[in-house]
Structures are given as C-alpha cells and as structure tokens.
Design an enzyme around this catalytic site. Structure first.
Site, PDB file in Angstrom:
ATOM      1  N   ASP A  47       0.812  -1.505   0.429  1.00  0.00           N
ATOM      2  CA  ASP A  47       0.100   0.194   0.523  1.00  0.00           C
ATOM      3  C   ASP A  47       1.166   1.436  -0.572  1.00  0.00           C
ATOM      4  OD1 ASP A  47      -1.926   1.846   0.666  1.00  0.00           O
ATOM      5  OD2 ASP A  47      -3.011   0.734   2.255  1.00  0.00           O
ATOM      6  N   ASP A  48       0.971   2.208  -1.280  1.00  0.00           N
ATOM      7  CA  ASP A  48       1.470   3.010  -1.124  1.00  0.00           C
ATOM      8  C   ASP A  48       3.183   3.350  -1.762  1.00  0.00           C
ATOM      9  OD1 ASP A  48      -0.913   4.660  -0.907  1.00  0.00           O
ATOM     10  OD2 ASP A  48      -0.462   5.549   1.096  1.00  0.00           O
ATOM     11  N   CYS A  83      -6.422   4.716  -4.028  1.00  0.00           N
ATOM     12  CA  CYS A  83      -6.540   3.491  -3.371  1.00  0.00           C
ATOM     13  C   CYS A  83      -7.359   2.415  -4.569  1.00  0.00           C
ATOM     14  CB  CYS A  83      -6.857   3.497  -2.357  1.00  0.00           C
ATOM     15  SG  CYS A  83      -5.030   4.002  -1.401  1.00  0.00           S
ATOM     16  N   ASP A 331      -0.192  -0.069  -5.231  1.00  0.00           N
ATOM     17  CA  ASP A 331      -1.404   0.080  -5.587  1.00  0.00           C
ATOM     18  C   ASP A 331      -1.075   1.917  -6.433  1.00  0.00           C
ATOM     19  OD1 ASP A 331      -1.373   1.501  -3.072  1.00  0.00           O
ATOM     20  OD2 ASP A 331      -2.948   0.805  -2.354  1.00  0.00           O
TER      21      ASP A 331
END
Length: 535
Positions: A47-48, A83, A331
C-alpha cells in the site's frame, strides 16, 4: 476528484484523474510465449509503496530474491493514483472508465452494491477459482469493504476459498477482519494483532494446507498438488506508518530524498491545487515530520520483507518454490515534500504514478546462470497496473477475457525481452499537521498521456508527460522528462498570458483512449502475443 492515466505502448501513456481516478495506457510488443504448467502464483500488493524515492531499499530479502530469480520492470505505472480505483483496476484488468470505481467512497462505486453485482464477479480470482485454483486473499481490499452500507463483514467477494479481508482502510492495530464472512476484532498486542504479521501467518497457513508435504527433490511435488493463488495486501507502508517494535529504531538519520523539486513552492505553471497551498517553503518542523514519516514507512516495510522471506522458505520446504511465480507491486506511489506538498499521492507526477513491479519466475522460466550474471531490468516498455490481472491469468495458462483492457507481461519476463518498437468526488483533505497543505479536493480531476518511446526507435526518443485538468482554466501541464526529470518546467505554460496552451494532437489521443474497451480495442492486441500490432 478523479484521474485517468493512459499509456500508449510505443510507449505512450495517458491517465485521467476524475473523482480520484486516472488511467494509464501503453502499447505492447511482439513477444514469444511458452506454454506453462499450472503454477502457483503469489501476489504481494503493498500500500502506497513508491519507486522513485527508493521505496524498495528496505526490502533486502525481496530484492535479493528478484536478483537471483526474476526481473524488475523499471517503467511500471498505475492507472490512477488513488487507492480504491487503482485496486479495482488491478483486480479486474480494466481502466477506471470501464470499471467505474472513481474514488474511495461508496457513492464513487468503491465496494458498492453496483461493484459487487458487476465487476467483482469478473476478477482474476474468479477466473482462477473456476479453473481449479485454490485461492486466498488477505489484507486491505477496497477502502469501503466491510462497512454496513456495503454488506458488512458477511460479504465475501466471489473467487476466494479463503478470505481474510480488512474492514476499511489500512491499520496496523485495532482493526476488524472478515474471516470467511465472520467478524474478527483485533487489539494492540504486537504478538497477536500486528496486521502484517497476522496476514503472513494466514497466508502461510493457507499454503501449508493446500500443498502436501513433499521433499524438495520429489519430482511429483509440483504435479500432484492443487495449484494455488494467494494475494496478500499488507497495510505497509500506508498511514499511520506503525512499524513493528523490533524495527522502531531502524534507519535512524535517513531523510526523504532532496530532489530539486523538494520543498519548492510551485509557480503559476502548476495546476490550481498546488498553487492554492500556503505560500512559501515548508518550515523546518514540517520538514522534520516528512523525514520522520519517510523513516516510519521504511520501517513498516521490513515486516513485509520478512513475510516474503517466510513465504519463500515454506515454498522451498514444500518443494514448491520452483513451481511458483511471485509478484511484488503497489497500488500507487507517494510524494514526500515535492513542490512543497508534504505527504500523499493523487498527483500526476512520477513520485505518485510510478510503482515497483518485481517478478520472481517459476523455475522453467527463470534466467539461466549465463544470462543472470546481473540484475535483469525490463526498462523500455511502459507497463500498467491493468496488466497484472491478464498476466496472472497467462501465468496460469488461462485465456485473457476480451473485456480486460490490460495485456499479459509474461512474455517479457520469460524471454527477458526489451521491446524496441511498441507503443503502448471526495471532500477537501487538509492536513493540519502538515501546514494545512491541501492534498486533494472534489474537483482534483485530470487526464494525462505518459509517453515513453524506447531508445533506438525509428522515431525520436521520447519520455514525456502531458496532462489536461478539468478546471475553469482548462489547465495543461506538459513535461519533457529527458531534459526535466523533476518536472520543474511546464512546457505548456505561457508567461505572456499566464495561461497554458493545449496540444490538439495529444488531446485527441486522450479522447481516443478514454473511450477504449478491451485490450484489442485499446491497444490493437489480441490474446495471442504473436499477433499484436500497433494501435
């Protein structure tokens, strides 16, 4: 807000940010394919995780594994730096304008009943499960998953034999999981509740249960066990950036990279969202916060790296490592201080749209010792997050559905090819802790064309970004990244009028890409790589 990125595979990319969504389009190349056995497939969706700000540096185990047995795509982009739309593109292989998840809200179609009754029925997992794969999902799914208005924890997305889904957005402690449709609450005990480690244990348990115990030398180990697909989506390195206690002091003294764009307040040649921020550079206390977040993000990644190592150890012990593809990606990226914007994503710049994409090959596809004397980097073809689903299906030996916009990257990995001729509404978010720099707004909407033309192409080499903003000014940003890699000088800006000038040609390309449906229509590419052609 929204974004679309489209990437033409010559390579030209375009993306559109509309209600926080953008699409990236690329043009593909002719590649030779190999028919594969039914392998196992593991996807780690971080994530990120950024690429250009050295986000992979803490993941030494993962990088070593890829160096020995795989390849790195150095020009990998997401289809939108938000996201829920981005994850929807990853799951379905479709651009935002086709899956219609436009932001992180239920009204923006994030895990909404419309999504559940439509695109959720056609993800890579549903195709794999229907063709005999044992399937697992663990971690963050879509931002609104598990909420009362989206069916609660009882809703288990189709396509998964084992489901361990996080309710809502990334957390490390004090969260709720849906475990096969049953609520499981967690507290703040590291040994019991640290989410990355919980997901690692769940994934290891799933693999251990699917694969029989075999000695690594057993020739039948790969042949007589059911193939599995495991997608693991840890919270790292998303806010609140909480590392495991044993890593809480790692990387002391490290700072966010000081690019020329770092803490540089944007001028009139940048779009309105950047210009509206409080004038001047960020003060020292906020710079210190940015550096702290940078270190904390890296610290959270150490647990992910450890998880990758544990999965590899189990696969090796089970005699399955040679049969397994492992993919590590994100993502979207992340910015940290560029243009005096403290921390976040959602912008059309390289920090936010470029992501890691690492692939560890199953043994029969791995490079030989002769051609693996150095790290293999696939760097001249732009690839997009919509390519992940068709690539996974191709790995499994399954046909790519006609309505998927992406195409398989498997030939690039198996042949270590370097293509030479292919082209290819949210409320205002103000972070008081970071000088009230507005990171997003309901009308933060744009569409962009990202172009990468490989060196040696019959035309001039090109590395550029062109963006149109859906605002009252019809603002345009255009950059030549060969000469301006930090995107400091907007070529479309005219000081004489304090306005920007659009390119008719690129505007028409964006219009064309924003209407495409399916990989044949989007890129002129059939599911037979030998028949791929230019758009």
């Amino acid at each position: 807000m929204g974004f679309d990125f489209y990437t033409r595979r010559m390579r030209r990319a375009a993306f559109h940010l509309v209600s926080m969504w953008f699409i990236l389009f690329f043009v593909r190349l002719n590649c030779k394919t190999h028919k594969n056995p039914r392998p196992n497939i593991v996807v780690i969706l971080i994530d990120d995780l950024d690429y250009v700000l050295a986000g992979l540096e803490p993941m030494a185990i993962t990088r070593r594994l890829v160096s020995q047995h795989g390849a790195t795509f150095t020009n990998a982009f997401i289809s939108t730096p938000v996201c829920c739309p981005s994850r929807s593109s990853i799951l379905t292989g479709k651009y935002v304008h086709n899956h219609r998840v436009i932001n992180n809200t239920v009204t923006g179609n994030c895990s909404s009943p419309q999504w559940q009754n439509g695109e959720e029925l056609k993800t890579m997992a549903t195709y794999l499960q229907s063709n005999g794969y044992a399937t697992f999902y663990g971690g963050k799914y879509l931002n609104q998953y598990g909420k009362n208005e989206t069916g609660g924890v009882e809703h288990v997305p189709p396509g998964y034999n084992r489901w361990v889904g996080l309710v809502g957005n990334s957390r490390y402690y004090n969260y709720t999981l849906s475990v096969d449709g049953k609520r499981q609450d967690h507290g703040d005990d590291y040994h019991l509740d640290y989410l990355t480690d919980v997901l690692a244990r769940e994934a290891l348990s799933f693999i251990d249960g699917v694969v029989p115990n075999r000695h690594p030398s057993s020739l039948s180990a790969a042949a007589d066990s059911r193939p599995f697909f495991a997608m693991i989506a840890p919270p790292a390195c998303h806010a609140p950036f909480t590392p495991a206690p044993q890593f809480s002091r790692s990387f002391a003294g490290r700072r966010a990279p000081r690019w020329p764009s770092f803490n540089r307040h944007p001028g009139n040649d940048k779009h309105w969202l950047l210009r509206q921020a409080p004038q001047g550079a960020l003060p020292k206390d906020i710079i210190d916060q940015v550096d702290h977040v940078f270190r904390q993000r890296w610290r959270t990644l150490l647990s992910v790296d450890q998880m990758v190592g544990d999965i590899v150890k189990l696969l090796r012990r089970k005699g399955q490592l040679d049969r397994t593809w492992i993919v590590v990606t994100s993502d979207h990226g992340y910015h940290m201080g560029q243009f005096a914007m403290p921390i976040d994503k959602r912008l059309p710049y390289e920090t936010d749209i470029r992501v890691p994409l690492l692939v560890v090959a199953a043994s029969h596809n791995r490079p030989t010792a002769n051609n693996k004397s150095r790290d293999i980097e696939i760097d001249s073809l732009s690839v997009v997050s919509i390519d992940l689903a068709p690539t996974v299906l191709h790995m499994a030996g399954l046909p790519i559905p006609d309505d998927m916009d992406g195409v398989s990257l498997l030939p690039l990995v198996t042949n270590a090819l370097t293509p030479s001729s292919q082209n290819r509404n949210v409320s205002k978010l103000c972070l008081n802790d970071f000088g009230c720099k507005c990171q997003d707004a309901a009308n933060n909407t744009y569409v962009c064309l990202r172009t990468l033309r490989p060196t040696g192409n019959q035309h001039a080499n090109e590395d550029s970004l062109y963006c149109q903003f859906d605002d009252l000014q019809a603002f345009v940003e255009s950059y030549d990244l060969r000469l301006d890699p930090y995107q400091l000088n907007n070529r479309a800006y005219r000081r004489s009028c304090r306005c920007t000038v659009a390119s008719r040609h690129r505007r028409q390309l964006i219009v064309n890409y924003s209407k495409c449906r399916g990989h044949v229509n989007c890129f002129g590419v059939s599911d037979n790589p030998k028949r791929r052609r230019h758009p």
